[in-house]
Each structure stands twice: as structure tokens, then as C-alpha cells.
Design an enzyme around this catalytic site. Structure first.
Site, PDB file in Angstrom:
ATOM      1  N   SER A  52       0.810  -1.239   0.000  1.00  0.00           N
ATOM      2  CA  SER A  52       0.000   0.000   0.000  1.00  0.00           C
ATOM      3  C   SER A  52       0.830   1.270   0.000  1.00  0.00           C
ATOM      4  O   SER A  52       0.419   2.282   0.554  1.00  0.00           O
ATOM      5  CB  SER A  52      -0.953   0.052   1.203  1.00  0.00           C
ATOM      6  OG  SER A  52      -1.718  -1.096   1.251  1.00  0.00           O
ATOM      7  N   LEU A 100       0.130   4.286  -8.342  1.00  0.00           N
ATOM      8  CA  LEU A 100       0.097   5.727  -8.587  1.00  0.00           C
ATOM      9  C   LEU A 100       1.453   6.228  -9.042  1.00  0.00           C
ATOM     10  O   LEU A 100       1.561   7.079  -9.925  1.00  0.00           O
ATOM     11  CB  LEU A 100      -0.276   6.467  -7.300  1.00  0.00           C
ATOM     12  CG  LEU A 100      -1.738   6.785  -7.083  1.00  0.00           C
ATOM     13  CD1 LEU A 100      -1.915   7.562  -5.793  1.00  0.00           C
ATOM     14  CD2 LEU A 100      -2.252   7.606  -8.255  1.00  0.00           C
ATOM     15  N   GLU A 157       5.501 -15.613  -3.441  1.00  0.00           N
ATOM     16  CA  GLU A 157       4.839 -15.743  -4.741  1.00  0.00           C
ATOM     17  C   GLU A 157       5.353 -14.747  -5.788  1.00  0.00           C
ATOM     18  O   GLU A 157       5.158 -14.938  -6.976  1.00  0.00           O
ATOM     19  CB  GLU A 157       3.327 -15.640  -4.580  1.00  0.00           C
ATOM     20  CG  GLU A 157       2.895 -14.410  -3.815  1.00  0.00           C
ATOM     21  CD  GLU A 157       1.407 -14.425  -3.472  1.00  0.00           C
ATOM     22  OE1 GLU A 157       0.791 -15.491  -3.542  1.00  0.00           O
ATOM     23  OE2 GLU A 157       0.900 -13.339  -3.152  1.00  0.00           O
ATOM     24  N   LYS A 205      13.995   6.798   9.587  1.00  0.00           N
ATOM     25  CA  LYS A 205      14.808   5.582   9.622  1.00  0.00           C
ATOM     26  C   LYS A 205      15.023   5.010   8.222  1.00  0.00           C
ATOM     27  O   LYS A 205      14.073   4.801   7.466  1.00  0.00           O
ATOM     28  CB  LYS A 205      14.117   4.535  10.512  1.00  0.00           C
ATOM     29  CG  LYS A 205      14.112   4.925  11.997  1.00  0.00           C
ATOM     30  CD  LYS A 205      15.538   4.909  12.524  1.00  0.00           C
ATOM     31  CE  LYS A 205      15.611   5.288  13.986  1.00  0.00           C
ATOM     32  NZ  LYS A 205      17.000   5.485  14.429  1.00  0.00           N
ATOM     33  N   PRO A 235      14.723   0.035   7.085  1.00  0.00           N
ATOM     34  CA  PRO A 235      13.815  -0.810   6.283  1.00  0.00           C
ATOM     35  C   PRO A 235      14.162  -0.745   4.793  1.00  0.00           C
ATOM     36  O   PRO A 235      14.120  -1.768   4.100  1.00  0.00           O
ATOM     37  CB  PRO A 235      12.433  -0.213   6.550  1.00  0.00           C
ATOM     38  CG  PRO A 235      12.559   0.507   7.857  1.00  0.00           C
ATOM     39  CD  PRO A 235      13.983   1.002   7.928  1.00  0.00           C
ATOM     40  N   GLN A 283      17.141  -0.124   3.506  1.00  0.00           N
ATOM     41  CA  GLN A 283      18.389  -0.881   3.308  1.00  0.00           C
ATOM     42  C   GLN A 283      18.093  -2.378   3.210  1.00  0.00           C
ATOM     43  O   GLN A 283      18.618  -3.082   2.351  1.00  0.00           O
ATOM     44  CB  GLN A 283      19.338  -0.655   4.481  1.00  0.00           C
ATOM     45  CG  GLN A 283      19.899   0.744   4.588  1.00  0.00           C
ATOM     46  CD  GLN A 283      20.850   0.847   5.777  1.00  0.00           C
ATOM     47  OE1 GLN A 283      21.631  -0.059   6.033  1.00  0.00           O
ATOM     48  NE2 GLN A 283      20.777   1.943   6.505  1.00  0.00           N
ATOM     49  N   LYS A 326      22.906   8.770   3.260  1.00  0.00           N
ATOM     50  CA  LYS A 326      23.079   7.486   3.926  1.00  0.00           C
ATOM     51  C   LYS A 326      22.399   6.365   3.114  1.00  0.00           C
ATOM     52  O   LYS A 326      22.988   5.299   2.875  1.00  0.00           O
ATOM     53  CB  LYS A 326      22.449   7.577   5.325  1.00  0.00           C
ATOM     54  CG  LYS A 326      22.731   6.389   6.193  1.00  0.00           C
ATOM     55  CD  LYS A 326      22.271   6.681   7.609  1.00  0.00           C
ATOM     56  CE  LYS A 326      22.232   5.396   8.414  1.00  0.00           C
ATOM     57  NZ  LYS A 326      21.588   5.607   9.710  1.00  0.00           N
ATOM     58  N   GLY A 337     -23.142  -3.114  -8.138  1.00  0.00           N
ATOM     59  CA  GLY A 337     -23.189  -3.980  -6.969  1.00  0.00           C
ATOM     60  C   GLY A 337     -23.677  -5.362  -7.346  1.00  0.00           C
ATOM     61  O   GLY A 337     -24.158  -5.587  -8.466  1.00  0.00           O
ATOM     62  N   CYS A 375     -25.225   0.719 -13.418  1.00  0.00           N
ATOM     63  CA  CYS A 375     -25.346  -0.739 -13.492  1.00  0.00           C
ATOM     64  C   CYS A 375     -26.393  -1.241 -12.491  1.00  0.00           C
ATOM     65  O   CYS A 375     -27.578  -1.088 -12.721  1.00  0.00           O
ATOM     66  CB  CYS A 375     -23.973  -1.376 -13.298  1.00  0.00           C
ATOM     67  SG  CYS A 375     -23.856  -2.977 -14.110  1.00  0.00           S
ATOM     68  N   HIS A 386     -20.526   1.193 -17.052  1.00  0.00           N
ATOM     69  CA  HIS A 386     -19.732   1.859 -16.014  1.00  0.00           C
ATOM     70  C   HIS A 386     -18.967   3.050 -16.593  1.00  0.00           C
ATOM     71  O   HIS A 386     -17.793   2.927 -16.943  1.00  0.00           O
ATOM     72  CB  HIS A 386     -18.736   0.869 -15.397  1.00  0.00           C
ATOM     73  CG  HIS A 386     -19.398  -0.155 -14.546  1.00  0.00           C
ATOM     74  ND1 HIS A 386     -19.698   0.060 -13.225  1.00  0.00           N
ATOM     75  CD2 HIS A 386     -19.838  -1.396 -14.830  1.00  0.00           C
ATOM     76  CE1 HIS A 386     -20.296  -1.010 -12.722  1.00  0.00           C
ATOM     77  NE2 HIS A 386     -20.397  -1.907 -13.683  1.00  0.00           N
ATOM     78  N   GLU A 389     -17.728   5.504 -15.153  1.00  0.00           N
ATOM     79  CA  GLU A 389     -16.618   5.960 -14.295  1.00  0.00           C
ATOM     80  C   GLU A 389     -15.273   5.419 -14.771  1.00  0.00           C
ATOM     81  O   GLU A 389     -14.233   6.020 -14.493  1.00  0.00           O
ATOM     82  CB  GLU A 389     -16.873   5.572 -12.829  1.00  0.00           C
ATOM     83  CG  GLU A 389     -16.756   4.090 -12.477  1.00  0.00           C
ATOM     84  CD  GLU A 389     -18.031   3.288 -12.707  1.00  0.00           C
ATOM     85  OE1 GLU A 389     -18.881   3.714 -13.512  1.00  0.00           O
ATOM     86  OE2 GLU A 389     -18.178   2.206 -12.101  1.00  0.00           O
TER      87      GLU A 389
END
Ligand code: GLN
Length: 541
Positions: free
Chosen positions: A14, A19, A148, A186, A189, A191, A222, A352, A379, A513, A515
Site C-alpha cells: 500500500s 500511482l 509468490e 529511519k 527498512p 536498506q 546514507k 453492486g 449498473c 460503467h 466511471e
């Protein structure tokens, strides 16, 4: 010459790889390059079509009828390049290809293995069906370290080697967290994640570092040192207030410049005018409207990704902010709809599946019709509006959809045959669930003089579908007597595609649809018009 950019993600999921890929695609396009974006998902489903929205968010549908990951929606919205089936691959799809080849005996007696047979199939997919693009951006789903994902990482490692640095590059998206108790950002993670990638033979060429605040030079240095990169290749990807600012934010940090440098390309500076305009409008709207979205997965906005984007685009077109009031339709089955819907400027019932919550959606359609509030049914939302009109205007008390079981008046029913171009498509009532819907782009004819013909500015349209049930044409005469107009039909006149109530300020239901095709720089006309109607409604109250 087509160049390939592979985008992987590390540390956590996430982080917004989709994007980031889309924004880089937009930047390269703004420099005059032709781009195509592709997604490789390591799960075993052949496509996300059978996955619950809780698992996966929205299923994005392409013109050629593929059910794909929602990231393909970002790709299209940022670049305007229509995604195709071949741009979406999963472990499931790759394995089905390999297994059917094995069954046909195409491996000539070889033991079929992950390396080379599965990795070869992945490499083929990466390079399949291209047409002279300058850049192909391939996003690898999941997080580096997932079991996977290994065959995909191995395949891009091999391909990187075969193509050479002039034609391939690796971008790795990581997280640089701020730890409040230490008061520090930090880098560990990142690295670790790069070490994991290196262990698989991939040295990232650019690190995109997600962070909630400025990354000081010392931290960049760093990260560069430990991850074997020049400092300029460690690019901060800071949080922004609107996702449409991402291309400009990445450009300001030098992402597209570094990509061009990697490939030794002298490219012109990108023209980011259209992104500037969009961001300005999002940041400084001249008003606001509230739209109630009545659905089932309302606490999970990813389930309606393209929809909320398209509504925002309608806002951009009208220069207003669009506030979404997500309402679970089941509340209308217990409480009176009025208290929830009285203050809204528009009501939208999206796509839906299944009976749960459907009565609440029917109630919402009734409220919108009776109170003359703009209503947009997409729809399932169109189907519920048709049931509502059948019950309350045509007196068909037993009207329903056969999706919920047998009923007295199946105003919405299962289509078992329909035309795709000049081909007859068939579906069995008890057939497979995966990939058996009316999927992808279909043309429709609009009635001249109808509201939708005016909105589209044409009487011939093509829109994307994803559904099994249709408005039952046998009820058309009964429904028309209620004042409902069938303003869009399939070219053969068999399938109702759009309904509207001409005597209502704005009541439109569409079987497709819209959209999915809306873009920030090219808002879909139905969304532009719906938000305009909501603005007009807001002036009345
Ligand atoms: N469940 C309905 C059908 O299959 C609507 C699907 C949808 O809204 N995408 O026809």
C-alpha cells in the site's frame, strides 16, 4: 526502441506503487514519449474478477473485456492510454498458459519448471502486443520478499540482463518511516529491502522513498551509500494533498530527469500545464456539493476507486469540491431514508452484486425520484431504479431481479444470449462465475433529443460493461407508461442501456460503467452533467 522500466515495492504494501507508475508514465508522456503501463500480480487467481472487493478493491474493466487490477485505472486516468487485457497478468494467467502448453505437448518432453518455463512465459508477457512504445512501465505487484513474487523478480532480472542497461531499468519504491520516540527518519527498512532485491540479483537504479516529511540530505546520502546509488537517484516521494499533484511532485524531485539520464536520453522538459490546472482547481474550488453514494462496501473506498475519481473529475469540470457521503444501503431498510438524504445534492447508486442491501438502494432511488434530487444509477443502481419504478409507478408489486431468486415480475433478468459485434455470445444460468459477464466495450445508440444525447453531444457511444443481468425488454412498454424513457439501447434494440425520467431534474440510469473512462483532464460527460445538476440543486435548498 522500446525501453522497459520495472517498478517493485519494498518494506510494506500500500505504498502507492500503482500511482507512482502512473505518475511516471504521465511525466514521460509529457516529455513527448509514447508509454504503456502493465501490471503483474503474483496471486493465483487468473484475474481479480472473482475476488471480493474486500480482498482487492475495485475490479477495473478494459475495453477488450479484461477484469483487471484497480491500478490499471490509475494508469488510464494519468496517461489516457486505454489499457488492454495484455497489460494485466497474474500468476494464475501465466500458469494457465504454461499448463495448457504442456498439455498440448509443446515442451517436447521437457520437465516443465518455474525456471525457465514460467519465467519465459512472464518475459513473453512483458514484451507481448507492443506497438513501438518508447517506454513500457511494468509494475510488479506485492512486496519484495513475498514467496509468490519470486518468479516475476527472476524474470525481470533475466530480462534486465538480456536487454542491457540501455533498454531496462529498475525502480524500487520503499518507505522511510519517522519514529517519534527517536525523533528521526529511519533508513534501515529501505536498506533491508534493497538487500533482499540484491540477493535476487537486482540492483535498483532509482529508489523512490515514500515519507511523510522532508527527507534531509544526510538521510538521502546514507540511503545512497548503503544502497549502492548516487544521491540523485534517491528520490523523495512525499505525501501530497491531492493525488493529481504526484506527477508534479515527482518532477520537482527529479524523477523523470533521472530516468532520462539513465537511458542517455536528451528529452525536452515535460509540459505539465494540464496537471497544474487540475491541481489548482482541486485546491481552490468555488463551491461544494454533497453526493450520497449508496453502496455495500462503503467503508472500503478502494472498492469504488474509479467512481470516486470520476465524481472528483465532475467537480473539477464544474470547479466545485465534491464531498462524498458514503452510506450503507442497509440503513434504509431499518431507518427512514429521509433523515440521511434530506441534505444531499445528489444521490448515486453504484454497481453492486447480490440481494443484501438492495431494498435500501430501491428506497434511495424512490427518495431521489419523488423529491426530485439528482439521481445517477450505475449498473446495479440502474437496475434498482427500474425495480423501484416498476413497483411504485407501474403497480408491479412483485417486481424484482432474478439475481435475487424467482419473482412475479422479473423486470431485471439474466440474458443468456446477446450480440457482440456480429458474434453471438452465450451464457449458461449455472455456468462458471469467472469471466462470464457481459464484459468490456459495447456500442449503444441514444435517442436524438434525449437528455443523454444532449449530454454526450452524440447519439452513438461506446461504454464498458460488467454485469450478468439486464433490464427485461418485455417490460419496456409498461415502464414507458410511467414516464421512464429508454434513451439508450444496444444497436440491435434488444438491450436497454440507459433510462431517464425526462420530467425529473436529473434522473439517469446506465447499464454500463462510465466511471471507468473518466479522466481528470477529460471528465466523463455524465459525471460533469450530474455534478452540474447537483450544483443547481444546491442553489435551490
Ligand atoms: N449484479 C448486477 C448484474 O450482474 C449488476 C452488476 C454491476 O453493477 N456491475 O447484472
Amino acid at each position: 526502441m522500446t525501453r522497459f522500466i520495472f517498478i517493485t515495492g519494498g518494506v510494506v504494501s500500500s505504498l502507492g506503487k500503482g500511482l507512482s507508475a502512473a505518475a511516471l508514465g504521465a511525466l514521460l508522456q509529457a516529455r513527448g514519449f509514447r508509454v504503456r503501463l502493465r501490471k503483474f500480480d503474483p496471486y493465483i487467481n487468473v484475474d481479480p474478477g472473482t475476488m471480493s472487493p474486500y480482498q482487492h478493491g475495485e475490479v477495473y474493466v478494459t475495453d477488450d473485456g479484461a477484469e483487471t487490477d484497480l491500478d490499471l485505472g490509475h494508469y488510464e486516468r494519468y496517461t489516457g492510454v486505454a489499457a488492454r487485457k495484455s497489460d494485466s497478468q497474474t500468476t494464475g494467467r501465466i500458469y494457465s498458459t504454461v499448463i495448457s502448453r504442456e498439455r498440448r505437448g509443446e515442451y517436447l518432453g521437457a520437465t516443465v519448471q518455474v525456471i525457465p518455463h514460467v519465467t519465459d512465459a512472464i518475459k513473453e508477457a512483458i514484451q507481448a502486443e507492443l506497438g513501438g512504445e518508447d517506454f513500457v512501465l511494468c509494475e510488479i505487484g506485492g512486496t519484495v520478499g513475498d514467496i509468490e513474487g519470486l518468479p516475476f523478480l527472476e524474470a525481470i532480472r533475466q530480462l534486465g540482463n538480456e536487454l542491457g542497461r540501455e533498454r531496462a531499468m529498475f525502480i524500487h519504491l520503499t518507505l522511510v518511516p519517522y519514529i517519534p520516540s527517536a525523533g528521526e527518519l529511519k533508513s534501515k527498512p529501505t536498506q533491508h529491502s534493497v538487500k533482499e532485491l540484491l540477493g535476487l540479483g537486482i540492483q535498483p537504479d532509482i529508489l523512490l522513498c515514500r515519507c511523510d516529511r522532508e527527507i534531509p540530505d544526510s538521510a538521502r546520502k546514507k540511503i545512497a551509500l548503503f544502497c549502492n546509488l548516487r544521491e540523485g537517484r534517491v528520490i523523495p516521494a512525499l505525501d501530497v494533498d491531492t493525488i493529481y499533484d504526484v506527477p508534479m511532485a515527482y518532477h520537482a524531485q527529479g524523477l523523470d530527469r533521472e530516468v532520462c539520464r539513465h537511458f542517455g536520453l536528451e528529452a525536452r522538459e515535460p509540459d505539465l500545464g494540464r496537471w497544474q490546472q487540475i491541481v489548482e482547481r482541486v485546491r481552490k474550488p468555488e463551491g461544494a456539493v454533497t453526493i450520497a453514494v449508496i453502496g455495500k462496501y462503503t467503508h472500503l473506498p478502494d472498492a469504488y476507486k474509479s467512481l470516486s475519481e470520476a465524481l472528483a473529475h465532475g467537480g473539477i469540470a464544474n470547479n466545485v469540491g465534491v464531498k462524498l457521503d458514503w452510506l450503507d444501503s442497509e440503513i434504509f431498510e431499518k431507518d427512514d431514508a429521509v433523515s440521511y438524504l434530506e441534505g444531499v445534492n445528489g444521490i448515486l447508486v453504484p454497481g453492486g452484486f447480490g440481494e443484501r442491501g438492495s431494498e435500501g438502494k430501491i428506497e434511495a432511488a424512490r427518495f431521489a425520484r419523488e423529491r426530485k434530487v439528482p439521481y445517477f444509477g450505475i449498473c446495479f443502481g440502474m437496475q434498482m431504479a427500474v425495480i423501484e419504478a416498476a413497483r411504485h409507478l407501474a403497480g408491479l408489486n412483485g417486481a424484482s431481479s432474478t439475481e435475487f431468486g424467482p419473482c412475479a415480475d422479473p423486470v431485471i433478468g439474466l440474458m443468456t444470449e446477446w450480440m457482440k459485434g456480429d458474434q453471438l455470445e452465450k451464457r449458461k444460468a449455472n455456468g462458471d462465475l469467472g469471466g462470464t459477464m457481459r464484459l468490456g466495450a459495447y456500442p449503444a445508440k441514444l435517442i436524438a433529443g434525449s437528455r443523454v444525447a444532449e449530454i454526450y453531444g452524440t447519439t452513438e457511444i461506446s461504454e464498458r460493461h460488467r454485469h450478468r443481468y439486464e433490464v427485461n425488454i418485455n417490460y419496456k412498454p409498461r415502464l414507458e407508461k410511467t414516464g421512464m424513457r429508454f434513451s439508450g439501447m444496444s444497436p440491435d434494440g434488444e438491450l436497454p442501456e440507459i433510462i431517464e425520467f425526462p420530467d425529473h431534474p436529473w434522473f439517469i440510469g446506465v447499464q454500463f460503467h462510465p466511471e471507468l473512462k473518466s479522466k481528470p483532464f477529460e471528465p466523463h460527460p455524465l459525471f460533469t452533467s450530474f455534478i452540474k445538476a447537483a450544483v443547481e440543486q444546491s442553489r435551490l435548498v
